[in-house]
Design a protein around this motif. Structure first.
Motif, PDB file in Angstrom:
ATOM      1  N   ILE A   2     -34.189 -22.524   1.895  1.00 47.86           N
ATOM      2  CA  ILE A   2     -33.808 -23.141   0.787  1.00 47.86           C
ATOM      3  C   ILE A   2     -34.857 -24.215   0.181  1.00 47.86           C
ATOM      4  CG2 ILE A   2     -32.445 -24.947  -0.445  1.00 47.86           C
ATOM      5  CD1 ILE A   2     -29.880 -23.722   0.887  1.00 47.86           C
ATOM      6  N   ASP A   3     -35.279 -23.667  -1.078  1.00 45.99           N
ATOM      7  CA  ASP A   3     -36.474 -25.014  -1.754  1.00 45.99           C
ATOM      8  C   ASP A   3     -35.735 -25.505  -3.183  1.00 45.99           C
ATOM      9  OD1 ASP A   3     -38.523 -25.880  -1.846  1.00 45.99           O
ATOM     10  OD2 ASP A   3     -39.935 -24.354  -2.762  1.00 45.99           O
ATOM     11  N   GLU A   4     -36.358 -26.301  -3.510  1.00 46.14           N
ATOM     12  CA  GLU A   4     -35.973 -26.984  -5.019  1.00 46.14           C
ATOM     13  C   GLU A   4     -37.179 -27.092  -5.806  1.00 46.14           C
ATOM     14  OE1 GLU A   4     -36.947 -30.088  -5.830  1.00 46.14           O
ATOM     15  OE2 GLU A   4     -38.050 -30.502  -3.944  1.00 46.14           O
ATOM     16  N   THR A   5     -37.034 -27.187  -7.036  1.00 44.69           N
ATOM     17  CA  THR A   5     -38.124 -27.477  -7.925  1.00 44.69           C
ATOM     18  C   THR A   5     -37.501 -28.201  -9.159  1.00 44.69           C
ATOM     19  OG1 THR A   5     -40.032 -26.442  -8.991  1.00 44.69           O
ATOM     20  CG2 THR A   5     -37.955 -25.317  -9.182  1.00 44.69           C
TER      21      THR A   5
ATOM     22  N   LEU B   9     -32.830 -29.163 -12.925  1.00 42.31           N
ATOM     23  CA  LEU B   9     -33.192 -28.859 -11.556  1.00 42.31           C
ATOM     24  C   LEU B   9     -32.870 -27.642 -11.122  1.00 42.31           C
ATOM     25  CD1 LEU B   9     -33.539 -30.125  -8.646  1.00 42.31           C
ATOM     26  CD2 LEU B   9     -31.204 -30.993  -8.870  1.00 42.31           C
ATOM     27  N   LEU B  10     -33.587 -26.904 -10.046  1.00 39.60           N
ATOM     28  CA  LEU B  10     -33.320 -25.597  -9.733  1.00 39.60           C
ATOM     29  C   LEU B  10     -33.446 -25.667  -8.391  1.00 39.60           C
ATOM     30  CD1 LEU B  10     -34.813 -25.192 -12.734  1.00 39.60           C
ATOM     31  CD2 LEU B  10     -34.447 -22.836 -11.972  1.00 39.60           C
ATOM     32  N   LEU B  11     -32.612 -24.990  -7.556  1.00 40.12           N
ATOM     33  CA  LEU B  11     -32.582 -24.765  -6.113  1.00 40.12           C
ATOM     34  C   LEU B  11     -32.383 -23.210  -5.812  1.00 40.12           C
ATOM     35  CD1 LEU B  11     -31.120 -27.764  -6.402  1.00 40.12           C
ATOM     36  CD2 LEU B  11     -30.763 -27.498  -3.910  1.00 40.12           C
ATOM     37  N   GLY B  12     -33.377 -22.798  -5.126  1.00 39.28           N
ATOM     38  CA  GLY B  12     -33.248 -21.386  -4.435  1.00 39.28           C
ATOM     39  C   GLY B  12     -33.040 -21.159  -3.290  1.00 39.28           C
TER      40      GLY B  12
ATOM     41  N   MET C 209     -38.106  -5.887   3.436  1.00 38.63           N
ATOM     42  CA  MET C 209     -37.376  -6.783   2.642  1.00 38.63           C
ATOM     43  C   MET C 209     -36.296  -6.012   1.699  1.00 38.63           C
ATOM     44  SD  MET C 209     -39.918  -9.986   1.490  1.00 38.63           S
ATOM     45  CE  MET C 209     -38.559 -10.962   1.707  1.00 38.63           C
ATOM     46  N   GLU C 210     -35.958  -4.940   1.864  1.00 38.99           N
ATOM     47  CA  GLU C 210     -34.994  -4.275   1.143  1.00 38.99           C
ATOM     48  C   GLU C 210     -33.607  -5.007   1.148  1.00 38.99           C
ATOM     49  OE1 GLU C 210     -38.198  -1.500   2.113  1.00 38.99           O
ATOM     50  OE2 GLU C 210     -36.835  -2.778   3.349  1.00 38.99           O
ATOM     51  N   ASP C 211     -33.378  -5.835   2.388  1.00 40.65           N
ATOM     52  CA  ASP C 211     -32.149  -6.427   2.447  1.00 40.65           C
ATOM     53  C   ASP C 211     -32.051  -7.829   2.186  1.00 40.65           C
ATOM     54  OD1 ASP C 211     -30.713  -4.013   3.283  1.00 40.65           O
ATOM     55  OD2 ASP C 211     -31.323  -4.355   5.307  1.00 40.65           O
ATOM     56  N   ALA C 212     -33.294  -8.345   1.616  1.00 38.33           N
ATOM     57  CA  ALA C 212     -33.486  -9.804   1.240  1.00 38.33           C
ATOM     58  C   ALA C 212     -32.975 -10.112  -0.369  1.00 38.33           C
ATOM     59  CB  ALA C 212     -35.155  -9.999   1.222  1.00 38.33           C
ATOM     60  N   HIS C 213     -32.331 -11.002  -0.424  1.00 41.69           N
ATOM     61  CA  HIS C 213     -31.817 -11.495  -1.746  1.00 41.69           C
ATOM     62  C   HIS C 213     -32.184 -13.077  -2.111  1.00 41.69           C
ATOM     63  CE1 HIS C 213     -28.080  -8.620  -0.908  1.00 41.69           C
ATOM     64  NE2 HIS C 213     -29.244  -7.797  -0.943  1.00 41.69           N
ATOM     65  N   PHE C 214     -32.309 -13.113  -3.421  1.00 43.86           N
ATOM     66  CA  PHE C 214     -32.523 -14.385  -3.946  1.00 43.86           C
ATOM     67  C   PHE C 214     -31.395 -15.163  -4.662  1.00 43.86           C
ATOM     68  CE2 PHE C 214     -34.519 -17.124  -7.175  1.00 43.86           C
ATOM     69  CZ  PHE C 214     -35.015 -18.149  -6.442  1.00 43.86           C
ATOM     70  N   HIS C 215     -30.831 -16.137  -4.568  1.00 45.61           N
ATOM     71  CA  HIS C 215     -29.859 -16.777  -5.171  1.00 45.61           C
ATOM     72  C   HIS C 215     -30.437 -17.947  -5.788  1.00 45.61           C
ATOM     73  CE1 HIS C 215     -27.407 -13.383  -4.075  1.00 45.61           C
ATOM     74  NE2 HIS C 215     -27.523 -14.047  -2.621  1.00 45.61           N
ATOM     75  N   CYS C 216     -30.018 -18.522  -6.938  1.00 46.10           N
ATOM     76  CA  CYS C 216     -30.781 -19.992  -7.473  1.00 46.10           C
ATOM     77  C   CYS C 216     -29.627 -20.526  -8.014  1.00 46.10           C
ATOM     78  CB  CYS C 216     -32.091 -19.832  -8.386  1.00 46.10           C
ATOM     79  SG  CYS C 216     -31.837 -19.328  -9.976  1.00 46.10           S
ATOM     80  N   ILE C 217     -29.562 -21.916  -8.306  1.00 44.23           N
ATOM     81  CA  ILE C 217     -28.451 -22.455  -9.021  1.00 44.23           C
ATOM     82  C   ILE C 217     -29.477 -23.295  -9.977  1.00 44.23           C
ATOM     83  CG2 ILE C 217     -26.971 -22.339  -7.628  1.00 44.23           C
ATOM     84  CD1 ILE C 217     -27.134 -25.362  -6.798  1.00 44.23           C
ATOM     85  N   VAL C 218     -28.785 -23.568 -11.170  1.00 38.48           N
ATOM     86  CA  VAL C 218     -29.518 -24.370 -12.124  1.00 38.48           C
ATOM     87  C   VAL C 218     -28.583 -25.595 -12.673  1.00 38.48           C
ATOM     88  CG1 VAL C 218     -30.434 -24.383 -14.890  1.00 38.48           C
ATOM     89  CG2 VAL C 218     -30.564 -22.269 -13.154  1.00 38.48           C
ATOM     90  N   VAL C 219     -29.223 -26.723 -12.628  1.00 42.43           N
ATOM     91  CA  VAL C 219     -28.509 -28.059 -12.972  1.00 42.43           C
ATOM     92  C   VAL C 219     -29.013 -28.633 -13.953  1.00 42.43           C
ATOM     93  CG1 VAL C 219     -27.412 -30.370 -11.820  1.00 42.43           C
ATOM     94  CG2 VAL C 219     -27.864 -28.129 -10.373  1.00 42.43           C
ATOM     95  N   ASP C 220     -28.238 -28.752 -14.996  1.00 41.27           N
ATOM     96  CA  ASP C 220     -28.673 -29.626 -16.117  1.00 41.27           C
ATOM     97  C   ASP C 220     -28.562 -31.153 -15.883  1.00 41.27           C
ATOM     98  OD1 ASP C 220     -29.091 -31.056 -18.877  1.00 41.27           O
ATOM     99  OD2 ASP C 220     -27.590 -29.731 -19.782  1.00 41.27           O
TER     100      ASP C 220
ATOM    101  N   ILE D 147     -41.930 -19.393  -4.944  1.00 36.99           N
ATOM    102  CA  ILE D 147     -42.724 -18.513  -6.085  1.00 36.99           C
ATOM    103  C   ILE D 147     -41.600 -17.836  -7.027  1.00 36.99           C
ATOM    104  CG2 ILE D 147     -44.135 -16.457  -6.453  1.00 36.99           C
ATOM    105  CD1 ILE D 147     -45.235 -17.005  -3.605  1.00 36.99           C
ATOM    106  N   LEU D 148     -40.732 -17.456  -6.236  1.00 36.58           N
ATOM    107  CA  LEU D 148     -39.405 -16.930  -7.076  1.00 36.58           C
ATOM    108  C   LEU D 148     -38.680 -17.824  -7.985  1.00 36.58           C
ATOM    109  CD1 LEU D 148     -37.863 -14.480  -4.250  1.00 36.58           C
ATOM    110  CD2 LEU D 148     -39.394 -13.624  -6.408  1.00 36.58           C
ATOM    111  N   LEU D 149     -38.478 -19.074  -7.436  1.00 38.56           N
ATOM    112  CA  LEU D 149     -38.050 -20.241  -8.015  1.00 38.56           C
ATOM    113  C   LEU D 149     -38.727 -20.587  -9.057  1.00 38.56           C
ATOM    114  CD1 LEU D 149     -35.154 -21.755  -8.053  1.00 38.56           C
ATOM    115  CD2 LEU D 149     -36.419 -23.529  -6.393  1.00 38.56           C
ATOM    116  N   GLY D 150     -39.872 -20.709  -8.875  1.00 38.33           N
ATOM    117  CA  GLY D 150     -40.937 -21.345  -9.806  1.00 38.33           C
ATOM    118  C   GLY D 150     -40.954 -20.422 -11.071  1.00 38.33           C
ATOM    119  N   SER D 151     -40.767 -19.065 -10.578  1.00 39.18           N
ATOM    120  CA  SER D 151     -40.928 -18.268 -11.967  1.00 39.18           C
ATOM    121  C   SER D 151     -39.675 -18.415 -12.725  1.00 39.18           C
ATOM    122  CB  SER D 151     -40.786 -16.586 -11.385  1.00 39.18           C
ATOM    123  OG  SER D 151     -41.889 -16.601 -10.678  1.00 39.18           O
TER     124      SER D 151
END
Length: 273
Positions: free
Chosen positions: A40-43, A51-54, A109-120, A211-215
């Motif tokens: 888990i990372d944030e940006t 605010l985003l967390l991934g 990384m076929e079984d790797a997933h990315f989930h992010c949340i966006v907070v206003d 990197i994914l979260l920053g995108s």
């Protein structure tokens, strides 16, 4: 656990007292094939509206192959040092695109997933809901993201948030998450088996998360519209969203999948007298 955590549940002193009474039965070490890792990372914590967390999650047994694939695809442009969104530049763009391509289908990384949340953040009210503490509010978002992973996967979890300055111990977060799953009727015996901070400088999978979260954040916070916007970052952001099948990062994706975005709906402020 109610998604609207009480402040007292996230304040360490009272929590520590409460945890003294939780059962401490001995648990067997799980089969590695039954464990997923969550990074888990944030940006954009400050000076930005959103605010985003991934969370990047993958099977524990795939971690070594994924890490090796990242090490290979970063060459020759990035032979050493930390990979991160803030370092994306025209001369390094090809390497960062290869790293992204690895996530979307190659190199273990076929079984790797990315989930992010966006907070206003314009709708946050820490004074009313978090005892005046931004840290408590931030911890609630980590809780929400980790809990989403627990709802999506039937595995056990090793949770690795990016290292940061905080008064909350990772073990406290693990206890809160497990308590929450138990209250939700989760049949697993303490699904979060590990929670440890990791230093992104030495953790390639946290670097990929960044990197994914920053995108996503680059377009959600409309950095691409700034006069001094980076063409390389816009190119990488567009590349990621296209591969993810995201046409509008301001809309929620499906809850499950390779790459998901969830815009959190916060509680409405209660007018103060």
């Amino acid at each position: 656990m109610d998604s609207r955590l009480k402040c007292s549940e996230l304040v360490c002193p009272s929590l520590g007292f409460a945890l003294m009474f939780l059962p401490k039965s001995k648990r067997e070490t799980p089969d590695p094939a039954s464990v997923r890792e969550i990074y888990i990372d944030e940006t954009s914590q400050t000076k930005h509206r959103y605010l985003l967390l991934g969370a990047l999650t993958l099977p524990l047994i795939s971690q070594s192959a994924a890490t090796e694939a990242i090490a290979q695809c970063r060459l020759p442009e990035l032979p050493a040092g930390e990979m991160k969104w803030g370092k994306v530049s025209p001369s390094k763009l090809s390497a960062y695109q290869r790293i992204v391509d690895t996530f979307f289908g190659r190199g273990g990384m076929e079984d790797a997933h990315f989930h992010c949340i966006v907070v206003d953040t314009s709708k946050l009210d820490d004074e009313q809901f978090n005892g005046g503490s931004r840290e408590i509010g931030f911890n609630k978002e980590i809780y929400q993201l980790a809990s989403k992973c627990a709802r999506l996967y039937s595995s056990l979890f090793h949770l690795y948030p990016d290292s940061r300055h905080t008064t909350q111990r990772p073990e406290d977060l693990r206890q809160i998450l497990n308590s929450g799953r138990r209250k939700q009727g989760d049949p697993r015996d303490w699904p979060f088996r590990r929670c440890q901070f990791r230093d992104s400088k030495s953790t390639p999978l946290l670097q990929m998360t960044d990197i994914l979260l920053g995108s996503v954040a680059y377009q959600v916070n409309e950095h691409h519209r700034a006069a001094n916007s980076s063409a390389a970052k816009l190119s990488l952001s567009t590349h990621v969203l296209q591969l993810a099948g995201v046409t509008d990062p301001f809309r929620d994706t499906a809850k499950a999948g390779k790459f998901t975005i969830w815009h959190r709906q916060l509680r409405a402020r209660v007018p103060r007298p």
